[in-house]
Design a protein around this motif. Sequence first.
Motif, PDB file in Angstrom:
ATOM      1  N   PRO A  28     -42.768 -23.039 -18.110  1.00  0.00           N
ATOM      2  CA  PRO A  28     -41.305 -21.988 -17.818  1.00  0.00           C
ATOM      3  C   PRO A  28     -41.784 -20.686 -18.437  1.00  0.00           C
ATOM      4  O   PRO A  28     -42.059 -20.952 -19.523  1.00  0.00           O
ATOM      5  N   GLY A  29     -41.427 -19.643 -17.845  1.00  0.00           N
ATOM      6  CA  GLY A  29     -41.844 -18.256 -18.284  1.00  0.00           C
ATOM      7  C   GLY A  29     -43.101 -17.931 -17.834  1.00  0.00           C
ATOM      8  O   GLY A  29     -43.543 -16.536 -18.206  1.00  0.00           O
ATOM      9  N   THR A  30     -43.791 -18.518 -17.243  1.00  0.00           N
ATOM     10  CA  THR A  30     -45.185 -18.214 -16.472  1.00  0.00           C
ATOM     11  C   THR A  30     -44.922 -17.226 -15.302  1.00  0.00           C
ATOM     12  O   THR A  30     -44.021 -17.304 -14.596  1.00  0.00           O
ATOM     13  N   ALA A  31     -45.775 -16.005 -15.531  1.00  0.00           N
ATOM     14  CA  ALA A  31     -45.905 -15.397 -14.255  1.00  0.00           C
ATOM     15  C   ALA A  31     -46.947 -15.821 -13.148  1.00  0.00           C
ATOM     16  O   ALA A  31     -47.762 -16.380 -13.713  1.00  0.00           O
ATOM     17  N   LEU A  32     -46.860 -15.712 -12.081  1.00  0.00           N
ATOM     18  CA  LEU A  32     -47.627 -16.023 -10.820  1.00  0.00           C
ATOM     19  C   LEU A  32     -47.922 -14.760 -10.239  1.00  0.00           C
ATOM     20  O   LEU A  32     -47.303 -14.023  -9.531  1.00  0.00           O
TER      21      LEU A  32
ATOM     22  N   VAL B 263     -41.653 -17.801 -13.250  1.00  0.00           N
ATOM     23  CA  VAL B 263     -40.801 -18.988 -12.957  1.00  0.00           C
ATOM     24  C   VAL B 263     -40.122 -19.167 -14.262  1.00  0.00           C
ATOM     25  O   VAL B 263     -40.559 -19.182 -15.582  1.00  0.00           O
ATOM     26  N   GLU B 264     -38.946 -19.675 -14.065  1.00  0.00           N
ATOM     27  CA  GLU B 264     -37.995 -20.056 -15.441  1.00  0.00           C
ATOM     28  C   GLU B 264     -37.343 -21.417 -14.734  1.00  0.00           C
ATOM     29  O   GLU B 264     -37.463 -21.743 -13.741  1.00  0.00           O
TER      30      GLU B 264
ATOM     31  N   MET C   4     -29.504 -15.141 -16.602  1.00  0.00           N
ATOM     32  CA  MET C   4     -31.025 -15.446 -16.210  1.00  0.00           C
ATOM     33  C   MET C   4     -31.655 -14.362 -15.196  1.00  0.00           C
ATOM     34  O   MET C   4     -32.801 -13.876 -15.598  1.00  0.00           O
ATOM     35  N   HIS C   5     -30.923 -13.894 -14.333  1.00  0.00           N
ATOM     36  CA  HIS C   5     -31.358 -12.966 -13.425  1.00  0.00           C
ATOM     37  C   HIS C   5     -31.768 -11.567 -14.380  1.00  0.00           C
ATOM     38  O   HIS C   5     -32.960 -11.054 -13.940  1.00  0.00           O
ATOM     39  N   ARG C   6     -30.750 -10.980 -15.149  1.00  0.00           N
ATOM     40  CA  ARG C   6     -31.177 -10.073 -15.863  1.00  0.00           C
ATOM     41  C   ARG C   6     -32.244 -10.149 -16.868  1.00  0.00           C
ATOM     42  O   ARG C   6     -33.226  -9.264 -16.681  1.00  0.00           O
ATOM     43  N   HIS C   7     -32.278 -11.307 -17.573  1.00  0.00           N
ATOM     44  CA  HIS C   7     -33.626 -11.690 -18.102  1.00  0.00           C
ATOM     45  C   HIS C   7     -34.812 -11.341 -17.516  1.00  0.00           C
ATOM     46  O   HIS C   7     -35.751 -10.967 -17.892  1.00  0.00           O
ATOM     47  N   LEU C   8     -34.892 -11.810 -16.149  1.00  0.00           N
ATOM     48  CA  LEU C   8     -35.954 -11.794 -15.596  1.00  0.00           C
ATOM     49  C   LEU C   8     -36.428 -10.362 -14.825  1.00  0.00           C
ATOM     50  O   LEU C   8     -37.585 -10.240 -14.811  1.00  0.00           O
TER      51      LEU C   8
END
Lengths: 332, 332, 332, 332
Positions: free
Chosen positions: B28-32, B227-228, B321-325
């Motif tokens: 979790p936390g990875t960018a793709l 991805v979270e 979560m949305h704001r965090h992302l």
Amino acid sequence: MDVLEFRPKPDQYAWTFGGVAPTHRITPGTALKLWTEDAFSGRLQRTSDRPSQVLNIAEVNPQTGPFYVEGAEPGDTLALHIVDLTPARDWAASTTIPFFGALTGTDRTALLNDPLPEQTWIYELDRARGIVRYEAQRSSLSLELPIAPMLGTVGVAPPGREVRSSLVPDTFGGNMDTPEMRAGTTCFLGVNVEGALFSVGDGHYRQGEGESCGTAVEGAMDVTLIVELIKGHAPAWPRLEHDEHYAVVGSARPLEDAWRASQVGMIAWLGELYGLDPLDAYQLLTQISRSPLANVCDTNYSAVTKVEKSLLPAADAFDGMHRHLREQAATL
Amino acid sequence: MDVLEFRPKPDQYAWTFGGVAPTHRITPGTALKLWTEDAFSGRLQRTSDRPSQVLNIAEVNPQTGPFYVEGAEPGDTLALHIVDLTPARDWAASTTIPFFGALTGTDRTALLNDPLPEQTWIYELDRARGIVRYEAQRSSLSLELPIAPMLGTVGVAPPGREVRSSLVPDTFGGNMDTPEMRAGTTCFLGVNVEGALFSVGDGHYRQGEGESCGTAVEGAMDVTLIVELIKGHAPAWPRLEHDEHYAVVGSARPLEDAWRASQVGMIAWLGELYGLDPLDAYQLLTQISRSPLANVCDTNYSAVTKVEKSLLPAADAFDGMHRHLREQAATL
Amino acid sequence: MDVLEFRPKPDQYAWTFGGVAPTHRITPGTALKLWTEDAFSGRLQRTSDRPSQVLNIAEVNPQTGPFYVEGAEPGDTLALHIVDLTPARDWAASTTIPFFGALTGTDRTALLNDPLPEQTWIYELDRARGIVRYEAQRSSLSLELPIAPMLGTVGVAPPGREVRSSLVPDTFGGNMDTPEMRAGTTCFLGVNVEGALFSVGDGHYRQGEGESCGTAVEGAMDVTLIVELIKGHAPAWPRLEHDEHYAVVGSARPLEDAWRASQVGMIAWLGELYGLDPLDAYQLLTQISRSPLANVCDTNYSAVTKVEKSLLPAADAFDGMHRHLREQAATL
Amino acid sequence: MDVLEFRPKPDQYAWTFGGVAPTHRITPGTALKLWTEDAFSGRLQRTSDRPSQVLNIAEVNPQTGPFYVEGAEPGDTLALHIVDLTPARDWAASTTIPFFGALTGTDRTALLNDPLPEQTWIYELDRARGIVRYEAQRSSLSLELPIAPMLGTVGVAPPGREVRSSLVPDTFGGNMDTPEMRAGTTCFLGVNVEGALFSVGDGHYRQGEGESCGTAVEGAMDVTLIVELIKGHAPAWPRLEHDEHYAVVGSARPLEDAWRASQVGMIAWLGELYGLDPLDAYQLLTQISRSPLANVCDTNYSAVTKVEKSLLPAADAFDGMHRHLREQAATL
């Protein structure tokens, strides 16, 4: 421009499309300043009112009209331009009617479940600020919602000798319950009987797409319309024109059929406007259609296909009738 | 932030949700940074190409993935934030596939009519101006349409031991084909199997609501995601969050059931966010719902219920979560 | 004739069509003497049992099989002849599962109503007299109902790499829940994967058409089948042959689409049998179709189109396979 | 018993339920010997006749009546017992009408496909042998089919001030097109307006379940009825009683809703007959319902729920009205 003002008394309401003598005969080009009672015939006034106790189901969706339009013949097209919609009261109501609404068993989707609880919400209007206040009744939330006045019901007499309840939407318009029917809209309806015999009613101070629980923010409305007549060119389904959009409303069950009707109606309209082949129009619509639902609660469900004019070449639908009516409206 | 880049080779495509080994395991936390092939597996390239001749029906909607998310367990919630969608080619294609689409008899709405003609449209992209060009094939019209990139397909492995084709939308997401799945969207999906096993594909350079003919402006896409993972809180149906909206996607037949699922899903979400009683949420939704259709052509139809945040009190869905992302995305 | 007897242990049940290794490999022409557990996996035994307490929703409709048929390839036709169905217990059960059944809101027809009450009915079997006893639970009525054993579930592995729950009916057969699947029936199913991988289960001691509440008189069953293989000729939808009828089962939503599939399937069959033009077959079917519903509760609904052989010229469907299997059955 | 004979002239046909003055006033207990024209108003006579050329779509399903029943008031129940149905001509006709029928796009299921070809079949009647002859028109097959005369259309004036086309089936009966409406049937209809205003028409010499192509073996009919009135007890949906069965007809779209209405209607009837709790009746119906489709082509689709009396305790529905009418019929 001739202007006719009319505020029907309760014994003058119409409850059907077709089957009722006209209240007035008007000539094309007339402006109408009308008052429409709310869908509940004004009987739902307090949060303690229960639909099963205060409503008379034989007297809902009272119509103002019908109006006989001189010269209108079957196959013609009636153009109704909504100049203005102004709430006629400082409050409006919504409720859950037993076995009615999208998220409950109904008389048509007959199940064994008990009805949902009857609950009534009253919306106070702040006219200056253009908002109504939503107050949760079974929990705690109070919200200001912008008003967005619309007419739930705009229709002519049906074809085929039929008389339909003012709760029904179909090819003749009727209870389409779409937020697209707002000030600035021109509604084009095919004429089925001599004089067209159109009526309007069921004002909503605002409504979401789908009208989930079956009743919008229902309120009496002051309605200003201009009426015009186009000889011939009757569309199969109601067409709407705004300054920014073309739209077609289809009504049927299941919901995909309502939407299919609106799509095929728009494919026909794009064909008329641009000489587009149906398959080319199908492709174009696939990429540009807006498809906001209207209602998923009435006898037929209603769905809208809508396209933005800004994506298309300039065109004069019905020989520029919408522009003409906008100009007329500006003179009122 | 970990960043994983992946451009699958044709033999690495997945054709199903579930039933396929992951191409990668990520935390979790990875960018793709992914590349997705178009829905036709790149086989439809010229207006003279006929689907029945060039398509392999067993190889449509190729998926990039699936990805195994470390720690994801059934009942958890996968959050996929779409950072960016950029067309990966300078052209895209759309077509009429025999017995597929909303306005024709199909394998499911089995009729005796012949199929519609096969016709292919190729859209040239003007990357600088952000437009694709529509060219009528059977009549004369050429239009510039703004691109509005979206992903048709975002899904996890289904529940109940099932494996579903990448053409299917359902509770696990999948081929929802909604224009709401665009850059800036966070998509929340309930996890059904260890690792979630999500994949993406089916990029559209633009699509109307309903995807009438069954194929949008289909093109290969460069996709950037973050991805979270949220422990627990799995929603019954896919939820989307934009800066401006909450949305729920329901998928079923007939279309009213797809929409009902999205409505009941939103009533649940409003309950979680504001402590609203279901009947109060039903009432509120009746007045504020946006209900744009997604697709009316896939195995299940998909419909969206969408509400504007500006009408509601501030809230932190899934603990913000949305704001965090969004913030994470800004750092990429 | 080879005869294989198999009574699966609980850890040998299959819960899906596709995605499971075969329990046995058999050659065409083999007879099977099988035992099938009931749809509740035997967990519902007393009128006081509540589905929400005793059922494991991940373990319903246990399948006996799958069987790998040597030589079966995609495009072939599997013929399963039901020689005998005999109740394997002296009781059976039926119940109302929350949010499941035709006359209640469900996960697919999502409403806001509470679930119907959970109620369980136990049917005692009088084997000698061939009746089960219905006992009303909330009122007073006791009735003897003749048994009419059938299999709810007969299916092969699905096409397109899919794996489907044993609750699903579709082109591959599956949970069709039709009373036409009885002793004396030959069921023809198109083969989608090497070996066909068919399984059976979900015995009903009797069932009405539509399976209204979602669960029939569910009981363990002793099943005798003969398995044959026809190279090629795979039908689009399951076909059934009795001594007296041809029948086709369609499965879809909404219900009209299930029925349309069965009608188009029968038009194809009549074309094969008599060289009838599709429009001529459409006309004939209009006048002779029997259209008994199968289920209106499963993931897809199932409807049957059935024609009486006595109205038609003699014909040898699938080269007389049904007659051949009847003769084989007589030798068992 | 009073006996009224009536053979309407073409200018006496009714084309709607409601909205028409009665041709006769009759007292309960009267027998009627009527003649009904065929659904095409006799205009389709040769296999070379094309519906689009010879039919007047405003003049289909001509009704004989309406009849005003003295003493009938809203909330009462009209009992119509069909004593005899005898073909009134030696031929009958069926055809494919463009955009009408179950297996084609229609005005309600609007698609882009061309209409199916127009084709007409003429059925010669062999009165002595009780058969009609089917002759394929586009291929080679000739069959003898037993006649099974029925009335497509039996209805009263609708509620709610509506007037409906004689093509419509709904709660008021109307164009239900069910083979269950045959000699020996008593049809119970709720009365909506003073006098009930019932009419009959649309004789079929035979019809399959579903009426696939939209037109049965359509022929003029000699109809013998006995009319009775029951004060109060109006059922929500039409009920039928034969010597061997009870049946309820529901009409709606999609098809599952038509069937649900018939199921809920039967649950109500079983409750009245046996004091059964609704959940107990739901369970019983699940195991004993016959569910033959009626039509899947009309404005609303119609489905039947039917139960065999032999499975139930003896009962006197509507105080034994069916038995009484059978006895009366025997005296004619």
